[in-house]
Structure formats: C-alpha cells, structure tokens
Design an enzyme around this catalytic site. Structure first.
Site, mmCIF file in Angstrom:
data_model
loop_
_atom_site.group_PDB
_atom_site.id
_atom_site.type_symbol
_atom_site.label_atom_id
_atom_site.label_comp_id
_atom_site.label_asym_id
_atom_site.label_seq_id
_atom_site.Cartn_x
_atom_site.Cartn_y
_atom_site.Cartn_z
ATOM 1 N N LYS A 75 -14.644 8.290 -3.651
ATOM 2 C CA LYS A 75 -15.897 8.616 -2.947
ATOM 3 C C LYS A 75 -16.455 9.929 -3.462
ATOM 4 O O LYS A 75 -17.666 10.066 -3.701
ATOM 5 C CB LYS A 75 -15.645 8.700 -1.438
ATOM 6 C CG LYS A 75 -15.284 7.353 -0.828
ATOM 7 C CD LYS A 75 -14.660 7.459 0.568
ATOM 8 C CE LYS A 75 -13.959 6.143 0.896
ATOM 9 N NZ LYS A 75 -13.095 6.237 2.089
ATOM 10 N N LYS A 102 1.029 14.470 0.895
ATOM 11 C CA LYS A 102 -0.325 14.784 0.414
ATOM 12 C C LYS A 102 -0.489 16.282 0.124
ATOM 13 O O LYS A 102 -1.483 16.720 -0.424
ATOM 14 C CB LYS A 102 -1.359 14.314 1.425
ATOM 15 C CG LYS A 102 -1.382 12.785 1.598
ATOM 16 C CD LYS A 102 -2.378 12.357 2.660
ATOM 17 C CE LYS A 102 -2.286 10.871 3.006
ATOM 18 N NZ LYS A 102 -2.955 10.002 2.022
ATOM 19 N N THR A 160 -8.465 6.548 -1.995
ATOM 20 C CA THR A 160 -9.810 5.995 -2.139
ATOM 21 C C THR A 160 -10.838 7.092 -1.860
ATOM 22 O O THR A 160 -11.967 7.009 -2.343
ATOM 23 C CB THR A 160 -10.040 4.807 -1.185
ATOM 24 O OG1 THR A 160 -9.502 5.150 0.102
ATOM 25 C CG2 THR A 160 -9.366 3.564 -1.697
ATOM 26 N N LYS A 182 -8.188 13.967 4.470
ATOM 27 C CA LYS A 182 -7.301 12.797 4.465
ATOM 28 C C LYS A 182 -6.297 13.018 5.584
ATOM 29 O O LYS A 182 -6.225 14.112 6.142
ATOM 30 C CB LYS A 182 -6.585 12.676 3.111
ATOM 31 C CG LYS A 182 -5.965 14.001 2.636
ATOM 32 C CD LYS A 182 -5.300 13.881 1.277
ATOM 33 C CE LYS A 182 -6.264 14.003 0.116
ATOM 34 N NZ LYS A 182 -6.408 12.763 -0.622
ATOM 35 N N ARG A 183 -5.507 11.975 5.933
ATOM 36 C CA ARG A 183 -4.486 12.185 6.948
ATOM 37 C C ARG A 183 -3.572 13.335 6.534
ATOM 38 O O ARG A 183 -3.337 13.558 5.346
ATOM 39 C CB ARG A 183 -3.679 10.895 7.151
ATOM 40 C CG ARG A 183 -4.472 9.794 7.836
ATOM 41 C CD ARG A 183 -4.846 10.181 9.266
ATOM 42 N NE ARG A 183 -3.672 10.194 10.104
ATOM 43 C CZ ARG A 183 -3.369 9.261 10.996
ATOM 44 N NH1 ARG A 183 -4.182 8.244 11.209
ATOM 45 N NH2 ARG A 183 -2.272 9.353 11.724
ATOM 46 N N HIS A 216 0.801 -1.233 0.000
ATOM 47 C CA HIS A 216 0.000 0.000 0.000
ATOM 48 C C HIS A 216 0.827 1.273 0.000
ATOM 49 O O HIS A 216 0.269 2.360 0.106
ATOM 50 C CB HIS A 216 -0.927 0.040 1.216
ATOM 51 C CG HIS A 216 -1.965 -1.024 1.229
ATOM 52 N ND1 HIS A 216 -3.236 -0.838 0.722
ATOM 53 C CD2 HIS A 216 -1.930 -2.292 1.675
ATOM 54 C CE1 HIS A 216 -3.929 -1.948 0.876
ATOM 55 N NE2 HIS A 216 -3.163 -2.847 1.453
#
Ligand code: 26W
Length: 846
Positions: free
Chosen positions: A680, A574, A676, A568-569, A377
């Site tokens: 959504k 990111k 992911t 998100k985290r 992952h």
C-alpha cells in the site's frame, strides 16, 4: 503558509468536477436521498444529524446496487460456470460507502448532489463505522480478494461470520492500551440484507450411533445459521457479488428439556448462550489458543457454508435430482481455505458425502481433494492450530472419527513410499502426541487439498524447506506460490484521489484495472516538472493528515518533516522495538550534536496488541513514554516528533498511507509471510526501509535495488547465526550507541515515575532477543542515515518515490486473483462474459 483543511477540501472539490456529473443523475440522487431521509430515517433537515445523512446516502447508493446485484445473480446462474468460494473467519472490510460509489461509478454524481444540498460528503463518509471483522493482514487480504474477484467478473462468494463485535477499539490511557468493545452494528448496517428464508441448522456434540434414517451422528444440539448478504460491487463492470456472513440463532426448541421442567427463564437464557457463537471476533493475530468457542465458530462457518454450497450445486442447471451425482462437483466448485481456520471443511465435506449423500469413501475423498485448496499465512509455530482430541471428541465426534480414518489411510501411503520410516510417520501424522493428543490442522489441510500455497515467493519456498518439508517430498506437485496483492481501487483511487488523478492525467485511467500500466510512469522519473507535482501531492496529503491529528487528537506535527511510519499489529517479530531503538538513537544524536544538521522526522507507530499479549502491550507503553520525553524536550524542537497512532484500522490506514514518506517493513527475515501494508505504501509513493522478508523481496526485485533501502540479515544468515549460537550481549558491548539506548530503557530514563517499568523489555532484548534486534541494529541505523541523506534532496527523493509507484503494478490483487483462478481453481476469468453496460438495470420488473 500552511493549508487549512478547508483549503484542501475546496481544492479536491475542484478536482472532483474534472468530469461534469449529468444533472438528471444528480437530481435523481438528491430525490432518493430526500426520500430516504424522510421515509427510512423519519427525519427532516431540521433535526437530521450527520449520521442520518450518512444513512440516507448509504441507502440511496445501495438502491443503485440492487439491480446490478440481481442481474449478476441471474447472469451467473445462466452461465452455470464454476463457483469460487472463499472461506474465511475474517473479512476486514472497513467502510463501504466511498468504495461502493467509486466501483459503481456514481461518486461524481453523489459528490455534486451532496454539494448542492449543502452537505459535506467527507463528513458523512466519516460517520460510517468500519466493518472490522478481521485482525490484520489475513482479513484485509480476504477483503481485497473479494474486490478483485468482482472486478474480474468471477462468480465468487465470500463466506464468513457476522460477528456482533469486530476487532476491539483501542484506547490509550496514560500510555497503556485498553480495549473497548466494537459496537459496529449499534446504529444498524445499511449494506446487509438478512436472508432468514435461507436459514440452516448446524449440529454440535452428540455421539456416534445410527438413527432411523441411517445418520451416523445422533443426539446433537442444533443451532441455526442465519445468512446476511453484503453486496460486493466490481469496479466499472456492473457485477455485484455476495459476501455471505452467518449469524447464530437458537432454534425455538433449544433446550426443550429445561423448558418442560418448568424453568422457562433458564430456557430463554440458554438460547442466549447458543447465540454467543457469533458474538465476537477473537482478537489474536498469530497466537493460537485452543478455546472451545473458537472451535465452534470454525465449525459453524464451515457447516453452514458447505450446506449452502451444496444447495446451490443442486439448484444448478443440468442437475438431476433423481440421480444425484457429485462427480461434477469439483468442476463446478472451488473452495479456498483462508489459513487452517476453516480446515474442518475437509472432514465436513467427507461427512456430508458419506453419511448424507451415500458416496463411497474413495469417491468422496477424490471430490474433497479436487475441490479444496489451502493458503498458509504464517510460519510462526505458536500460530499453528492444534486442536485437542479431547475437545474434538466432545464437540464433533463424527468428524474426529473421519479425521482418524483420513490419517490411517494417509499414513499407509507414507509407509508405502518410505517403508519403515517410523519417525517420518510420526512427524507427518495428523494426530500429534505429547501432553494430550491433538489434531494438526495444517497437516489435515495439506492432505485434504489439491494445492497448498504460500503468500510470497520466499515464504512459499520456506514452507517447502521447513515446516512442510515432509509433505513437499510426498506431494511436490501440490505446492505453489501466490504472492499477495492489494486492490488499487481502495488503496489508490479511493484513498489518494489527488495522486490518482495526477497519474490519470499522464497515462490515462486504464491503470485502475491493469496496474502494470503504472510502468508507463517510469520515464517521468527524470522530468522535474512532474516530480514537483508529485512532491506537491504528497505535501498536501501530509498537510491533511497533520490537520486530522490536530483536530482529532490535539497533536501538532511538522508537515515538512519526513513522515516515517510503521503501522501494523504489534508483535515481537515485526520489531517495533527496533524502531524504538532508532528513535532513541536519533534523540541522543540531537542532544549531543548540532540539531540543525538533523533531517527532521515525525515517527509514527500504530497498531493493536492482542489483549493477552504482555510484551506487545508493554511495547505500546514504551513508545508512548519515549514520545513523552522526546516531544517535551526543548532541545529537540520540531526536529523529531514521536506519535503513537491510536486505534489503527482500515479507515485510518486510508488516511496515513497517502501521507507517508518512509515505510518501515523491518521484521526479522523469515518471519513475515508476505506483508501487504508494504505494498500500500509503495503504491502511494513512499520509500521502503526493509529486510529481505516476505513480499519486500519481490518489491525490491520490481523496483531495483537502488530504489529500496535494504538492511539486516538474510534468512540464511539468521539460520547460521542460530546454529552457531546467538549472543545479544556481544552487540550491546560492541556498539556504544546501542548500549546507551538500551541502558536508558533499563535505567528508567523513559519511566522516571515508575522505576523498573521496562525491565522485561531490557531482559528480553539482552537475554533472549529471539528476533535478533541487537544483531540487525547497526545495519538498520546505517541504513536510516542513508535515508535521511536522500531526504535532503527533494527531487531525488521524489524520483525514487515515482520509480516505486511505477514498479508496484505486480502487487495488484487482480494479478493475484488471476493466478489463483488459472493455477488453482482452473477457471479463466477472461472467458467469463461480463455484463455489457446496456444490460445494467435498476428496473424492478426485470
Ligand atoms: C489462530 C490464531 C491466528 C489468527 C490469525 C493465527 C494466525 C493468524 C493469521 C495467519 C495472521 C495473519 O494475518 N497473517 C498475515 O497474513 C497476511 C496475508 O497473507 C500476510 O501478509 C502477513 O505477512 C501475515 O502475517
């Protein structure tokens, strides 16, 4: 005139009675509900709280699950087909009530029953604690997979740990993150079923020797693993699978030595220490810390689950106890390793087959490789698990010995293939040198599995060309891709009922289990009347979210502004800071130019920082300080608002996703394995601004480039830039807007009371900028301009939203699971007979 929350609920009630619930079922639910209130909770309507009502309804719903649960077990036992075991340290399940009602098809009845009792079902639903047994993507993926496996009717089991404390609760005080323990079990868990009769021993420490029974691992400390089962209902097929979570329990005899010495109190206290194994979920997402307790958790899960799996294998049909044979084990068993966290399954299964079952090494090894498969992952080097040999030697001496043997035989094969290539052997070794030896768990997984997969096309390709290149050259046939997916039940039907029913009105309900059918919406992208309905649905969802922020946090936002969301985290890769640079740039534009030309936005950012991750925590503080300045500037008015969403979690995602216009997926290309959340948002009619990273690549492929806001470098460009040398300062000097934003961060424009507060962010961006924010800044800003221009035209915007919804079918986790089933596990779910509706039963005599 803005809608109130009551208006929206009244409207949704109207929609929810589109099909009329049969009165006898409604009465049955009401009776059971009243019974549980009385007998289970021992309350009456005078003194019952909203939480009591939640529990009464949860127990009522669980009763409806039990018959299906038992029947599923009987059915699978009769079929004697291959069992799928998903081993994961994380299952990020969120709430279960609505999901259970929807999947077993009683939500209308429950709605009506609660309505008749004068109760607000949404309020009851909000009383449920999230089962937060996960950090982020990897844990939520496991939860979506359980839903899909049950919906496809597969005999599948999730194996995990029942943490007393899940992911911490995030509190924001003066803009800083604080962590509070997540006491999710405080009021009890109505869904789980303890199974003390299936308790199993798990051993630690000890040494290698030979006891009277021929055991090679002796003198261990034993801790018991107590299973708790949670039902996993499939959608509309009467299947109920099991998620089995283990809880640590000290045996009565724990630390008998001390007890005999007379230190009774010490002995009882030591029992508590033993039970700490399952106390708390490690809150790190993507940073490996070699803690002993974590290694204990990993082995605890693996050991208990494998004993359980083998027990079930031996209890299967046609198993002859006298002539025990494991030859058929891989035909009856598939074990999927969710990242390397359960990697010890490889040496543990070897140990059981060798030491307990008496197989030869060659027999045992073939069985292990044929049974196990490994999903990777992440490519981030700091996330890869490398356990110190010294720690393994203490805690699991026999496993270390087996790993050394596996490595020895493996390196012999490498030598055969590449004679004399010492450097390659060093690179591929399971045992790594340097600052004390350690075991590379990814290498162990690859060698011990018949398939290795990445979680999006680009990520699976990168595995083969970067971190696992040598292994790909050795075993090219082992490497596969399985692009991630999300369950359309939770992530559309349940969280966005108005959009779900708008879709169903036009194309029927079959999309719920065959998401590719959303393609049938495509022709409507040019039908104005339909687009107006779509706009209306989004507007209501936004309105509802605005009400939620107002009621819960006293924050007011402009519901007609564009909802621009990044949840998100919090992590450097990111690039939440890139979002911040855009916000500051917009703010400066508003201050300099006519604000009436500005397309209004509400930028919302949410996510947890790992408690020890300094940069991530400082980023949260920066977002909050920017919000402070922007939101209180009278020149800005309601043109721009910045909100940090506190305590982002599954149940909050269910609220924000349906209300989002613009989805931010802005990681540096090559760093986000899949993502992911991106899926959504797409499924719920948001437009994505994103890089060519992870699953974004395939989302854009599905929807067409004209319906995706792309910016930033490609993976190749990132590689080249790094080769030629990256100098962030160059971009700072070239771009006046960027320079202004960065200077404001550095010159305490957002921290007037605390000079120097954000210096580390400034230094990070200017002098290392590992994730190339400065390089991608101008392309991002230019892209955001195009986003705003499109938003000026509501029908064109809506048309693009609809094309995104119509193209999101690929990202159903049903598709993902079908691919795992046929290409890794060797099972054909369509061949597994489902329970016919008349076979469904709640009859206790069955
Ligand atoms: C050992 C510390 C640790 C803990 C968790 C290291 C790494 C992790 C996970 C691998 C982090 C994770 O959740 N990865 C995410 O997995 C999702 C599901 O495949 C992907 O969509 C995300 O891109 C990936 O970051």
């Amino acid at each position: 005139m803005a809608l109130t929350i009551e208006d929206i609920r009244a409207k949704q009630r109207k929609i929810s009675i589109s099909g009329i619930a049969p009165p006898e079922c409604v009465n049955n639910i009401k009776n059971n509900f009243n019974k549980h209130l009385h007998f289970t909770l021992v309350k009456d309507r005078q003194n019952a709280t909203a939480r009591d009502y939640f529990f009464a309804l949860a127990h009522t719903v669980k009763d409806q699950v039990c018959g299906r649960w038992i029947r599923t077990y009987q059915h699978h036992h009769r079929m004697d087909s291959k069992n799928i075991y998903y081993l994961s340290l994380e299952f990020y399940m969120g709430r279960a009530l609505t999901n259970t009602m929807v999947n077993i098809g009683i939500s209308k009845e429950c709605d009506e029953a609660m309505y008749q009792l004068g109760l607000d079902i949404e309020e009851l639903e909000s009383m449920e604690e999230d089962a937060g047994l996960g950090n982020g993507g990897l844990g939520r993926l496991a939860a979506c997979f359980l839903d899909s496996m049950a919906t496809l009717g597969m005999p599948a089991y999730g194996y995990g740990i029942r943490y007393d404390y899940g992911i911490f609760e995030q509190k924001i005080e003066h803009g800083w993150q604080f962590e509070e323990p997540d006491e999710w079990l405080r009021f009890g868990n109505p869904w789980e079923q303890a199974r003390p009769e299936y308790v199993l021993p798990v051993n630690f420490y000890g040494r290698i020797g030979q006891d009277e029974n021929g055991k090679k691992w002796v003198g261990c400390q034993t801790v018991y693993a107590l299973p708790y089962d949670t039902p996993i209902p499939g959608y509309g097929n009467n299947t109920v699978n099991i998620m089995r979570l283990w809880s640590a329990k000290a045996p009565k005899s724990f630390n008998l030595q001390v007890f005999n010495d007379g230190s009774y109190l010490q002995a009882v206290y030591d029992r508590y220490l033993a039970e700490n194994i399952t106390r708390v979920l490690y809150p790190n997402d993507s940073i490996f810390e070699g803690r002993e307790l974590r290694l204990k958790q990993e082995y605890f899960l693996v050991s208990a689950s494998l004993q359980d799996i083998i027990r079930r294998y031996k209890g299967g049909k046609n198993f002859d106890y006298e002539r025990v044979s494991f030859v058929a084990f891989p035909e009856k068993t598939a074990i999927q390793l969710n990242d390397t966290h359960p990697a010890l399954a490889v040496p543990e299964l070897m140990r059981i087959l060798l030491d307990d079952e008496g197989l030869t090494w060659e027999e045992a090894w073939q069985i292990v490789v044929d049974t196990c498969a490994y999903t990777n992952h992440t490519l981030l080097p700091e996330a890869l698990e490398r356990w110190p040999v010294s720690l393994m030697q203490q805690l699991l001496p026999r496993h270390l010995q087996i790993i050394y043997l596996i490595n020895h035989l493996f390196l012999e094969k490498v030598e055969e293939k590449w004679p004399g290539d010492v450097d390659r052997k060093r690179r591929m070794s399971l045992v790594e040198e340097g600052g004390g030896k350690s075991i590379n768990m990814a290498h162990l997984c690859i060698v011990g599995s018949h398939v290795v997969n990445g979680v999006a096309k680009i990520h699976s390709e990168l595995l083969k060309t970067s971190i696992f290149k040598d292994f790909y050259e050795m075993y090219p046939e082992r490497f596969q891709n399985k692009t991630n997916g999300i369950t359309p039940r939770r992530w559309l039907l349940m969280c966005n009922p108005t959009l779900a029913s708008l879709i169903s009105q036009r194309i029927g309900e079959e999309w719920i289990t065959n998401l590719d059918l959303l393609r049938n919406l495509e022709p409507l992208a040019s039908e104005k009347a339909f687009l107006r309905r779509l706009i209306q649905v989004k507007q209501e969802n936004k309105q509802k979210f605005a009400c939620y922020l107002e009621n819960e946090f006293n924050i007011s936002i402009n519901p007609s502004s564009m909802f621009d969301v990044q949840v998100k985290r919090i992590h450097e890769y990111k690039r939440q800071l890139l979002n911040c640079l855009h916000i500051i740039t917009m703010y400066n534009q508003i201050k300099k130019h006519n604000p009436n030309d500005f397309v209004p936005r509400t930028v919302m950012i949410g996510g947890k920082a790992a408690p020890g991750y300094y940069m991530a925590k400082l980023t949260i503080k920066l977002i909050n300080n920017i919000a402070d300045v922007v939101n209180h500037d009278p020149d800005v008015g309601d043109k721009l608002k910045v909100v940090f969403l506190e305590n982002y979690r599954v149940s909050l995602a269910e609220k924000i996703v349906p209300a989002t216009d613009l989805s931010e997926q802005i990681s540096l290309a090559g760093t986000e394995a899949s993502g992911t959340g991106n899926m959504k948002f797409m499924l719920n009619g948001a437009i994505t601004i994103g890089t060519l990273d992870g699953a974004n690549v395939e989302m854009r492929e599905e929807v067409g480039e004209e319906n995706f806001f792309l910016f930033g470098m490609t993976v190749e460009e990132v590689e080249n830039l790094r080769k030629e040398g990256y100098y962030p300062r160059k971009y700072y000097e070239e771009n006046a807007d960027l320079r202004e934003a960065i200077d404001q961060i550095n010159s305490d424009f957002f921290s007037p009371e605390e000079p120097g507060l954000f210096r580390d962010i400034f230094n990070n961006l200017m002098f290392s900028d590992h994730y190339c924010l400065l390089k991608d800044y101008s392309s991002y800003i230019e892209c955001q301009h195009r986003v705003s221009e499109l938003y000026r035209n509501p029908l064109e915007w809506a048309s693009m939203c609809l094309r995104n919804i119509a193209a999101s079918g690929k990202f159903s986790s049903d598709r993902t699971i079908m691919e795992y089933a046929t290409e890794i596990w060797g099972v054909d779910p369509s061949g597994i007979k489902l329970l016919a509706p008349h076979e469904e039963s709640n009859n206790i005599e069955d």
